[in-house]
Every structure is written in C-alpha cells, then in structure tokens.
Design a protein around this motif. Structure first.
Motif, PDB file in Angstrom:
ATOM      1  N   VAL A   7       0.984  -1.301  -0.021  1.00  0.00           N
ATOM      2  CA  VAL A   7       0.075  -0.013  -0.070  1.00  0.00           C
ATOM      3  C   VAL A   7       0.856   1.344  -0.090  1.00  0.00           C
ATOM      4  O   VAL A   7       1.764   1.648   0.980  1.00  0.00           O
ATOM      5  N   VAL A  31      -0.533  -0.665  -4.754  1.00  0.00           N
ATOM      6  CA  VAL A  31      -1.636   0.183  -5.040  1.00  0.00           C
ATOM      7  C   VAL A  31      -1.196   1.570  -4.374  1.00  0.00           C
ATOM      8  O   VAL A  31      -0.761   1.756  -3.652  1.00  0.00           O
ATOM      9  N   ASP A  32      -1.732   2.678  -5.022  1.00  0.00           N
ATOM     10  CA  ASP A  32      -1.677   3.980  -4.347  1.00  0.00           C
ATOM     11  C   ASP A  32      -2.846   4.585  -4.634  1.00  0.00           C
ATOM     12  O   ASP A  32      -3.743   4.720  -5.826  1.00  0.00           O
ATOM     13  N   ARG A  33      -3.398   5.352  -3.802  1.00  0.00           N
ATOM     14  CA  ARG A  33      -4.581   6.102  -3.820  1.00  0.00           C
ATOM     15  C   ARG A  33      -4.505   7.346  -4.683  1.00  0.00           C
ATOM     16  O   ARG A  33      -5.582   7.803  -5.288  1.00  0.00           O
ATOM     17  N   ARG A  34      -3.293   7.987  -4.973  1.00  0.00           N
ATOM     18  CA  ARG A  34      -2.929   8.858  -5.983  1.00  0.00           C
ATOM     19  C   ARG A  34      -3.010   8.207  -7.254  1.00  0.00           C
ATOM     20  O   ARG A  34      -2.819   7.114  -7.695  1.00  0.00           O
ATOM     21  N   GLY A  39       4.981   8.616  -4.784  1.00  0.00           N
ATOM     22  CA  GLY A  39       4.556   9.407  -3.318  1.00  0.00           C
ATOM     23  C   GLY A  39       5.142  10.813  -3.494  1.00  0.00           C
ATOM     24  O   GLY A  39       4.918  11.471  -4.463  1.00  0.00           O
ATOM     25  N   ILE A  59      15.534  17.139  -2.393  1.00  0.00           N
ATOM     26  CA  ILE A  59      16.666  16.906  -2.606  1.00  0.00           C
ATOM     27  C   ILE A  59      17.389  15.579  -1.905  1.00  0.00           C
ATOM     28  O   ILE A  59      17.277  15.613  -0.977  1.00  0.00           O
ATOM     29  N   TYR A 231       2.434  -1.877   4.405  1.00  0.00           N
ATOM     30  CA  TYR A 231       1.508  -0.559   4.440  1.00  0.00           C
ATOM     31  C   TYR A 231       2.276   0.715   4.594  1.00  0.00           C
ATOM     32  O   TYR A 231       3.322   0.552   5.582  1.00  0.00           O
ATOM     33  N   GLY A 233       1.008   4.040   4.444  1.00  0.00           N
ATOM     34  CA  GLY A 233       0.170   5.016   4.630  1.00  0.00           C
ATOM     35  C   GLY A 233       0.314   5.486   6.068  1.00  0.00           C
ATOM     36  O   GLY A 233       0.965   4.993   6.986  1.00  0.00           O
ATOM     37  N   GLU A 299       5.456  27.274  -0.617  1.00  0.00           N
ATOM     38  CA  GLU A 299       4.966  26.372   0.167  1.00  0.00           C
ATOM     39  C   GLU A 299       4.255  27.304   1.595  1.00  0.00           C
ATOM     40  O   GLU A 299       4.819  27.908   1.982  1.00  0.00           O
ATOM     41  N   TYR A 309       4.058  15.833   7.208  1.00  0.00           N
ATOM     42  CA  TYR A 309       4.956  15.533   8.162  1.00  0.00           C
ATOM     43  C   TYR A 309       4.364  14.982   9.477  1.00  0.00           C
ATOM     44  O   TYR A 309       3.172  15.591   9.799  1.00  0.00           O
ATOM     45  N   ARG A 338       7.577   6.950   6.292  1.00  0.00           N
ATOM     46  CA  ARG A 338       7.431   8.173   7.066  1.00  0.00           C
ATOM     47  C   ARG A 338       6.222   8.215   7.748  1.00  0.00           C
ATOM     48  O   ARG A 338       6.020   8.722   8.930  1.00  0.00           O
ATOM     49  N   LEU A 339       4.974   7.869   7.051  1.00  0.00           N
ATOM     50  CA  LEU A 339       3.796   7.821   7.371  1.00  0.00           C
ATOM     51  C   LEU A 339       3.326   7.058   8.493  1.00  0.00           C
ATOM     52  O   LEU A 339       2.711   7.051   9.821  1.00  0.00           O
ATOM     53  N   MET A 347      14.222  10.941   2.561  1.00  0.00           N
ATOM     54  CA  MET A 347      14.172   9.927   1.440  1.00  0.00           C
ATOM     55  C   MET A 347      15.133   8.583   1.773  1.00  0.00           C
ATOM     56  O   MET A 347      14.769   7.437   1.628  1.00  0.00           O
ATOM     57  N   ASP A 348      16.479   9.364   2.193  1.00  0.00           N
ATOM     58  CA  ASP A 348      17.332   8.122   2.236  1.00  0.00           C
ATOM     59  C   ASP A 348      17.105   7.273   3.243  1.00  0.00           C
ATOM     60  O   ASP A 348      17.600   6.082   3.316  1.00  0.00           O
ATOM     61  N   VAL A 350      13.978   6.430   4.563  1.00  0.00           N
ATOM     62  CA  VAL A 350      13.075   5.577   4.274  1.00  0.00           C
ATOM     63  C   VAL A 350      13.485   4.616   3.285  1.00  0.00           C
ATOM     64  O   VAL A 350      12.948   3.359   3.572  1.00  0.00           O
TER      65      VAL A 350
HETATM   66  P1  FAD Z   1       5.107   8.820   0.903  1.00  0.00           P
HETATM   67  O1  FAD Z   1       6.124   9.337  -0.331  1.00  0.00           O
HETATM   68  O2  FAD Z   1       4.290   9.729   1.397  1.00  0.00           O
HETATM   69  O3  FAD Z   1       4.455   7.592  -0.003  1.00  0.00           O
HETATM   70  C1  FAD Z   1       3.339   7.150   0.821  1.00  0.00           C
HETATM   71  C2  FAD Z   1       2.140   6.919  -0.325  1.00  0.00           C
HETATM   72  O4  FAD Z   1       1.234   5.929   0.083  1.00  0.00           O
HETATM   73  C3  FAD Z   1       1.704   8.016  -1.028  1.00  0.00           C
HETATM   74  O5  FAD Z   1       1.850   8.078  -2.254  1.00  0.00           O
HETATM   75  C4  FAD Z   1       0.089   7.941  -0.397  1.00  0.00           C
HETATM   76  O6  FAD Z   1      -0.676   8.429  -1.496  1.00  0.00           O
HETATM   77  C5  FAD Z   1      -0.104   6.374  -0.493  1.00  0.00           C
HETATM   78  N1  FAD Z   1      -1.222   6.075   0.666  1.00  0.00           N
HETATM   79  C6  FAD Z   1      -1.265   6.576   1.756  1.00  0.00           C
HETATM   80  N2  FAD Z   1      -2.480   5.736   2.258  1.00  0.00           N
HETATM   81  C7  FAD Z   1      -3.000   5.152   1.258  1.00  0.00           C
HETATM   82  C8  FAD Z   1      -4.142   4.042   1.252  1.00  0.00           C
HETATM   83  N3  FAD Z   1      -4.948   4.033   2.376  1.00  0.00           N
HETATM   84  N4  FAD Z   1      -4.487   3.518   0.252  1.00  0.00           N
HETATM   85  C9  FAD Z   1      -3.466   3.773  -0.949  1.00  0.00           C
HETATM   86  N5  FAD Z   1      -2.439   4.513  -1.093  1.00  0.00           N
HETATM   87  C10 FAD Z   1      -2.138   5.053   0.169  1.00  0.00           C
HETATM   88  N6  FAD Z   1      13.359  14.025   1.867  1.00  0.00           N
HETATM   89  C11 FAD Z   1      14.891  14.114   1.411  1.00  0.00           C
HETATM   90  O7  FAD Z   1      15.548  13.203   1.591  1.00  0.00           O
HETATM   91  N7  FAD Z   1      15.134  15.332   0.750  1.00  0.00           N
HETATM   92  C12 FAD Z   1      14.234  16.689   0.506  1.00  0.00           C
HETATM   93  O8  FAD Z   1      14.928  17.630   0.104  1.00  0.00           O
HETATM   94  C13 FAD Z   1      12.925  16.421   1.106  1.00  0.00           C
HETATM   95  N8  FAD Z   1      12.265  17.459   0.956  1.00  0.00           N
HETATM   96  C14 FAD Z   1      10.892  17.308   1.296  1.00  0.00           C
HETATM   97  C15 FAD Z   1       9.925  18.319   1.142  1.00  0.00           C
HETATM   98  C16 FAD Z   1       8.503  18.313   1.468  1.00  0.00           C
HETATM   99  C17 FAD Z   1       7.720  19.457   1.272  1.00  0.00           C
HETATM  100  C18 FAD Z   1       8.227  16.868   1.994  1.00  0.00           C
HETATM  101  C19 FAD Z   1       6.772  16.888   2.398  1.00  0.00           C
HETATM  102  C20 FAD Z   1       8.969  16.088   2.217  1.00  0.00           C
HETATM  103  C21 FAD Z   1      10.464  15.986   2.032  1.00  0.00           C
HETATM  104  N9  FAD Z   1      11.132  15.189   2.048  1.00  0.00           N
HETATM  105  C22 FAD Z   1      12.537  15.077   1.584  1.00  0.00           C
HETATM  106  C23 FAD Z   1      10.808  13.774   2.523  1.00  0.00           C
HETATM  107  C24 FAD Z   1      10.455  12.567   1.511  1.00  0.00           C
HETATM  108  O9  FAD Z   1       9.230  13.094   0.887  1.00  0.00           O
HETATM  109  C25 FAD Z   1       9.931  11.088   2.349  1.00  0.00           C
HETATM  110  O10 FAD Z   1      10.871  11.055   2.976  1.00  0.00           O
HETATM  111  C26 FAD Z   1       9.642  10.349   1.482  1.00  0.00           C
HETATM  112  O11 FAD Z   1       8.792  10.773   0.340  1.00  0.00           O
HETATM  113  C27 FAD Z   1       8.635   9.287   2.064  1.00  0.00           C
HETATM  114  O12 FAD Z   1       8.267   8.179   1.646  1.00  0.00           O
HETATM  115  P2  FAD Z   1       7.165   7.188   2.112  1.00  0.00           P
HETATM  116  O13 FAD Z   1       7.034   6.032   1.042  1.00  0.00           O
HETATM  117  O14 FAD Z   1       7.565   6.635   3.531  1.00  0.00           O
HETATM  118  O15 FAD Z   1       5.991   8.021   1.996  1.00  0.00           O
END
Ligand code: FAD
Ligand code: UDP
Length: 383
Positions: A7, A31-34, A39, A59, A231, A233, A299, A309, A338-339, A347-348, A350
């Motif tokens: 997810v 799957v992704d809801r977007r 992400g 970055i 998961y 989300g 922003e 966040y 992250r969530l 990112m790194d 994660v």
């Molecule tokens: P996400 O990228 O949030 O992916 C989770 C995905 O799950 C989303 O696409 C969401 O749609 C999907 N999802 C959630 N719930 C459901 C559901 N119920 N059903 C289906 N899909 C679902 N990191 C850096 O290293 N350098 C940076 O410069 C940097 N800048 C940032 C700037 C901003 C404004 C933000 C918000 C973040 C930044 N980050 C940066 C952090 C970076 O975005 C995250 O560390 C990384 O994208 C997290 O990946 P993730 O897979 O955990 O979460």
C-alpha cells in the motif's frame, strides 16, 4: 491472489515491492490512492515543459553507501549541492547560519572559526536540559538569532511555537562557524538524472509487479487479494483512528511559471520573518534544466490536507507508541515509511528502513511456494 499487497507507491512501498518481486520472485500488487507513483517525491513536467516536484523540493543527500548503491540500479545521477538563502532583516543571507551570515547581518569582518565561535558563545544562553526546538537554538546562538531565523519560520511551518516541538526538528539545521554555504554536508549529494518518477518507473517495471493507481487500501481491505501486506500510509488510519488521530502537518503548494529565465539566485529562499509562505524554490537550479522560462513553488503550511510531516513532540510520540504496539501485533502486516512509522525521515532514511525491513522479511518469512526443504537450503546458503 498475490503474495504481497503493498500500500503506497512512494519510496517505502516501491523499494519493498521491487525487492520482493526481484529477490524472492513473489507476486506483488502495489496500490496507491493517488494517480501516480513516487509518493511525495513525484516529479512531472508543467505546462511550460519545466520539470517540477509536485509536492515541494526533494533534494537527495545521504551518507549511506548502501542506499546510494541500491537506487543507482534504477537511475544515473546529476551532482547537485543545495544552497539556501534567507530574507532576514531585508537582506539575503546564507542558511544554515554561517560566518558569511553573521558578517553580512552585523556588518562584521570575522575571518576565523574561533571568532565566529566566540560570537555565538557571547550570545548563547545556558539551557538545561535541552529538550525543545527553542532550547537547541537558544543554547547555541542566543535569543536574537533564534528569533530572526527560527521562531517565525517554525511557527508558520508547524502552527506551534518551537518550545512545543522536539529538539530534533530545528536540530536538522546546523549552525556553522566556517563559510560552507551548502544546506547539507552529506557525502553523497545528487539528483536522479532523469528525475524521480523515471527512477520509480524503472524500479517498478517488473513482471512480478502489478501497479494499480487511484486505488485506496480501504477498497481492498475486506478482499483477500494477498497473503501479506506492506503498509506505508498513516498508521492511525490503518487502525481506523481507534486511539485518536495522530497529527500530521500539511502544505499547500502554489506553483507558478514565470516568463523570465531566472527568479532567484539559489534553489531555495526561506522567509523566516515575513510572508505567509515559508520558502520559494526554483526548479531549474535543482534539476539543471535549461529553459527560457522558469518555474517556482511557494509552500503554505496548513493543518488540513494530505499528511506530509509527522509532528515531533512528546505527546504525539506517546500516542504513536500505542499505535506501534498495535502494528507490532498485527499478523502479516509490515509498517514502513514516514507516515506508517511516524518518523520525520528523509528519503534516504526511508530507503534504508525499507531495505532493513526486507532483510527482516528474508530472515523470518518463508518464500511463497518454497517447500520446507528448499527453504532450509536457501537459508543455509544465505549464511
Ligand atoms: P510517501 O512518499 O508519503 O508515500 C506514501 C504513499 O502511500 C503516498 O503516495 C500515498 O498516496 C499512499 N497511501 C497512503 N495511504 C494510502 C491508502 N490508504 N491507500 C492507498 N495508498 C495510500 N526528503 C529528502 O530526503 N530530501 C528533501 O529535500 C525532502 N524534501 C521534502 C519536502 C517536502 C515538502 C516534504 C513533504 C517531504 C520532503 N522529504 C525530503 C521527505 C520525503 O518526501 C519522504 O522521506 C519520502 O517521500 C517518504 O516516502 P514514503 O514512501 O514513506 O511516503
Ligand atoms: N527552520 C527554521 N528556519 C529556517 C529553516 C528551518 O526555523 O530557515 C526550522 C523549521 O522548524 C523547520 C526545521 O527547521 O521545520 C527543519 O528544516 P528543514 O529545512 O529540514 O525542513 P524540511 O525541508 O523537512 O521541510
């Protein structure tokens, strides 16, 4: 029936989907809801053909060789070191605060690190223990610089006073005594050569991976689509907010195309004292694209909207710990990202967390279709 339902198609979900498909040969439904993969790191071209990051500037920087090596399977890189200026007292000065910042702001001519250290030491206030995002700055550089650079920005960004936030938040931004004006000092600083989305596309282009976009986990919950779940989300949403809502901070992104070649001297300009937005980023600095026009994003922090966040403060951490206990007890579900782990991760981090989770899966979950004998052999040869 798939072996895994993943997810979320961000870093956490995509890295794990690829590893499960490629190394274990298992069938994955991602799957992704977007309506897109990637992400919050998703990038795309705007109406002028400029490459932009829809969800704010991303970055890439890391000290982890393993993370860089892993992502390098799916992308080449363009060297890029991010630089940030702040509009403070009407002047443009480097952020993080460094020697140039102090000299420009106070009309000084400090030349050595010792002089700058003495400047900070004169102003630093004893704070014991250092707990909050205010403490960490005031104990290093004093009240005045804290107010100029951190107080207003943090109140805007989080809707909270820095004294109400964990020290780790403002501690992300160091204070320097030299004239290094890079935002990050990690060993590796670079951007995916063709952008993030292209990198994700290559990662997920695998015969064992099926991607379904515009699909919410909620629609699949009661259907037995897979034996196991990854998961990524929001963790409280997974449990139907049974213990109450975990706060997540959101942003509104205002993208704008400008009919001139450049808008500002560096990738990001911060506004700690003025404006309703926190910062403006200009993509061409970050992507290296050449174009007669330019595109920027402002922003605007917000309590409403997509969760971007986690909000690091003790009461939220305490609530998360209770959700974490429920997550640990959920059979055949892995919470990553992250969530889902409520951590203010880059990112790194994660990617590192996803790779570590994959190692745990390898160590503890029998491969689909593997007989007991082949499983024992595979485990033995992995040692
Ligand atoms: P996400 O990228 O949030 O992916 C989770 C995905 O799950 C989303 O696409 C969401 O749609 C999907 N999802 C959630 N719930 C459901 C559901 N119920 N059903 C289906 N899909 C679902 N990191 C850096 O290293 N350098 C940076 O410069 C940097 N800048 C940032 C700037 C901003 C404004 C933000 C918000 C973040 C930044 N980050 C940066 C952090 C970076 O975005 C995250 O560390 C990384 O994208 C997290 O990946 P993730 O897979 O955990 O979460
Ligand atoms: N911060 C600040 N002033 C600045 C830059 C950052 O007060 O000019 C504080 C603010 O609380 C911010 C935190 O430091 O949320 C972390 O900054 P970073 O640039 O790492 O935030 P991100 O890119 O993750 O939004």
């Amino acid at each position: 029936m798939f072996d895994w339902l993943v997810v979320g198609a961000g870093f956490a979900g995509s890295v794990l989907a690829e590893r499960l498909a490629e190394v274990r040969g298992e069938k994955v439904l991602l799957v992704d809801r977007r309506g897109h993969i990637g992400g919050n790191a998703y990038d795309c071209h705007d109406a002028a053909g400029l490459l932009i990051h829809r969800y704010g500037p991303h970055i890439f920087h890391t000290n982890a060789q393993r993370v860089l090596d892993h992502l390098s399977r799916f992308t080449a890189w363009r060297p890029y070191e991010h630089r940030v200026l702040g509009v403070v007292d009407g002047r443009l000065v480097p952020i993080p605060i460094n020697r140039t910042t102090i000299n420009r702001l106070y009309g000084l001519g400090l030349t050595t690190e010792e002089q700058v250290e003495a400047f900070f030491a004169d102003r630093a206030e004893a704070v014991e223990p250092v707990l909050s995002s205010r403490d960490v700055v005031v104990s290093r550089v004093g009240q005045e610089l804290y107010e100029k650079f951190f107080e207003g920005y943090t109140r805007k960004q989080w809707g909270l006073d820095p004294s109400e936030l964990d020290r780790s938040v403002t501690a992300r931004v160091p204070v320097r005594t030299n004239d290094d004006d890079r935002y990050f000092t990690d060993r590796f600083q670079c951007m995916p050569a063709d952008g993030y989305t292209a990198m994700f596309r290559r990662m997920l282009d695998h015969p064992n991976i099926t991607v379904e976009l515009g699909t919410d986990f909620a629609a699949l919950r009661e259907r037995p689509v897979a034996r196991r779940i990854v998961y990524t989300g929001p963790v409280d949403e997974y449990f139907g907010h049974a213990l109450g809502r975990l706060p997540y901070r959101s942003l509104r992104f205002e993208h704008e195309i400008l009919d001139r070649e450049w808008a500002q001297p560096v990738g990001t300009v911060n506004y700690p004292q003025t404006e309703a937005y926190t910062r403006i980023s200009e993509w061409k600095h970050i992507t290296g694209q050449q174009h007669a026009k330019t595109s920027i994003v402002r922003e605007y922090p917000s309590a409403e909207g997509d969760p971007y966040y986690p909000v690091p403060r003790p009461e939220n951490q305490a609530l998360y710990k209770r959700y974490e206990a429920m997550a640990d007890a959920a059979p055949d579900v892995w919470f990553v990202g992250r969530l889902a782990t409520y951590r203010y991760y880059n990112m790194d981090q994660v990617v590192g967390q996803a790779l570590a989770t994959f190692d745990q899966i390898q160590a503890s979950v029998p491969r689909a279709g593997a007989s007991f004998v082949t499983q024992v052999r595979a485990t033995a040869s992995a040692r």
